[in-house]
Design an enzyme around this catalytic site. Structure first.
Site, PDB file in Angstrom:
ATOM      1  N   SER A 108       0.806  -1.224   0.000  1.00  0.00           N
ATOM      2  CA  SER A 108       0.000   0.000   0.000  1.00  0.00           C
ATOM      3  C   SER A 108       0.835   1.267   0.000  1.00  0.00           C
ATOM      4  CB  SER A 108      -0.942  -0.001   1.208  1.00  0.00           C
ATOM      5  OG  SER A 108      -1.801  -1.116   1.169  1.00  0.00           O
ATOM      6  N   HIS A 135       1.009   4.626   4.368  1.00  0.00           N
ATOM      7  CA  HIS A 135       0.213   5.261   3.324  1.00  0.00           C
ATOM      8  C   HIS A 135       0.623   6.719   3.121  1.00  0.00           C
ATOM      9  CE1 HIS A 135      -3.365   2.226   3.589  1.00  0.00           C
ATOM     10  NE2 HIS A 135      -2.182   1.634   3.456  1.00  0.00           N
TER      11      HIS A 135
END
Length: 304
Positions: free
Chosen positions: A208, A255
Site C-alpha cells: 500500500s 500510506h
C-alpha cells in the site's frame, strides 16, 4: 490503496464512417479517437500517444524510426518524462504483480515463519523465531520485503487491482526505469515513516505504501496533462478515509509516507526543464531516499 470516453465498436461492425463518427485507434479498435500519428497519420488513442517535438506519434513509428535516416534510438521520441518507449507499456507492472503473487504464495505455503522473517518490524521478540527481530537489529531488508507481503486474499486483491489500474498508465507515461524507481522509493518512504512513528513491536506489511505513491504521482500527471482530476481525487479521499477509520488496523504511516513521496517524485518526473531532466528526476529520488535513510537511522538510534 487509471481516458476519454468512446462508443465500443468492434472491427466487424466498422463500415464507411459518416461525418459524425470518429476513427478508432489502430491498436485498440474499440476506442474512438480524434488524434493521429504525426508521421504515419494512423489514429491513436491516449494510451498509444507518444509525445514528440511536434504532436504525437504511434508506438510503431517510434520503434522503427520511420525512415528518418537515423538509428531508431536517435530519432525515437521519449515519453512525457523522458523515458524510452517500450513495446509493452505495462511489462514492469505485470512483473510487480507477479512478484507480489509469488510472495503471497510463499506465505500461504510456508506459513507465519516466512512472513515474520520479512514483514516490517521495528524491534520485538518473536516467539516463533525464538529471538529478538526487527530493523533495529540490522534487518534493514524488512523495509523492502514488507512491500511484497500481504495479510489476506482481500488485501492482495485490492492492492493488485489498484496497481494494475494506476501503475499501467504511469509506466507508459514515465518509462520503465523511472517507474521502477518511483515505485521502490515510494514504498521505502512508506516503510521508513512506519518504522519511525509506529510502535516497535507492531508488525506491518503490504504494497500500500508504494501504491499510495503511485496515487500521488498519478494526480500530478493528470494535472500536468490537464485531465479531469475528480476521479483520482475521489478515489484518493476514499482510501484516506478508510486508512484513518477505526477498526481497519491499517498502518497509516506507510500510506502517508508513500503518498508524500509520490507527489514529490511525480512532480519532479513530469515538470523538470528538458535540459536538466534526468538530473532533477533522479536527484529528487536520491533526496527522498536520503530522507528514508535518515528516518531509519534516527529510529534505530532510539531503539538501541
Amino acid at each position: 490503496m487509471d481516458q476519454a470516453p468512446g462508443s465500443p465498436q468492434g472491427p466487424a461492425n466498422q463500415g464507411p464512417q459518416d461525418a459524425e463518427s470518429l476513427p478508432t485507434c489502430y491498436r485498440h479498435p474499440d476506442r474512438e479517437t480524434g488524434i493521429r500519428c504525426s508521421r504515419c497519420e494512423r489514429p491513436i488513442c491516449p494510451e498509444c500517444m507518444v509525445d514528440a517535438s511536434v504532436g504525437f506519434q504511434c508506438p510503431t513509428c517510434v520503434r522503427g524510426g520511420s525512415g528518418t535516416g537515423h538509428a531508431p534510438a536517435a530519432s525515437a521520441p521519449r515519453t512525457l518524462a523522458g523515458g524510452t518507449v517500450a513495446t509493452d507499456p505495462r511489462l514492469v507492472t505485470k512483473v510487480l504483480i507477479g512478484l507480489n503473487l509469488a510472495f503471497f504464495l510463499a506465505q500461504t505455503a510456508i506459513g507465519d515463519r516466512f512472513t515474520e522473517r520479512l514483514e516490517l518490524l521495528g524491534q520485538a521478540y518473536v516467539p516463533l523465531l525464538g529471538s529478538v527481530e526487527g530493523i533495529a537489529q540490522g534487518q534493514w531488508y524488512r523495509l523492502l520485503t514488507a512491500m511484497f507481503l500481504h495479510g489476506s486474499y482481500l488485501h492482495i486483491l485490492f492492492n493488485m487491482l489498484s496497481l494494475w489500474w494506476i501503475g499501467g498508465p504511469l509506466e507508459a507515461a514515465l518509462g520503465r526505469v523511472r517507474y521502477i524507481v518511483l515505485y521502490v522509493v515510494c514504498g521505502l518512504a512508506g516503510s521508513a515513516l512506519s518504522y519511525l512513528l509506529a510502535a516497535p513491536n507492531q508488525p506491518s506489511l503490504g504494497a500500500s505504501g508504494a501504491i499510495f505513491g503511485l496515487f500521488g504521482a498519478m494526480a500530478v500527471l493528470l494535472r500536468r496533462r490537464n485531465y479531469d482530476m475528480r476521479p483520482i481525487i475521489a478515489l484518493l479521499v476514499i482510501n484516506l478515509v478508510i486508512t484513518f477509520s477505526p477498526g481497519f488496523n491499517i498502518a497509516w504511516q506507510a500510506h502517508i509516507g508513500g503518498l508524500v513521496a509520490g507527489v514529490v517524485i511525480g512532480y519532479a518526473m513530469v515538470h523538470p526543464p528538458r535540459s536538466r531532466r534526468a538530473f532533477v528526476q533522479y536527484g529528487t529520488c536520491a533526496l527522498v531516499l536520503a530522507a528514508v535513510i535518515v528516518m531509519t537511522l534516527v529510529r534505530t538510534a532510539q531503539l538501541t
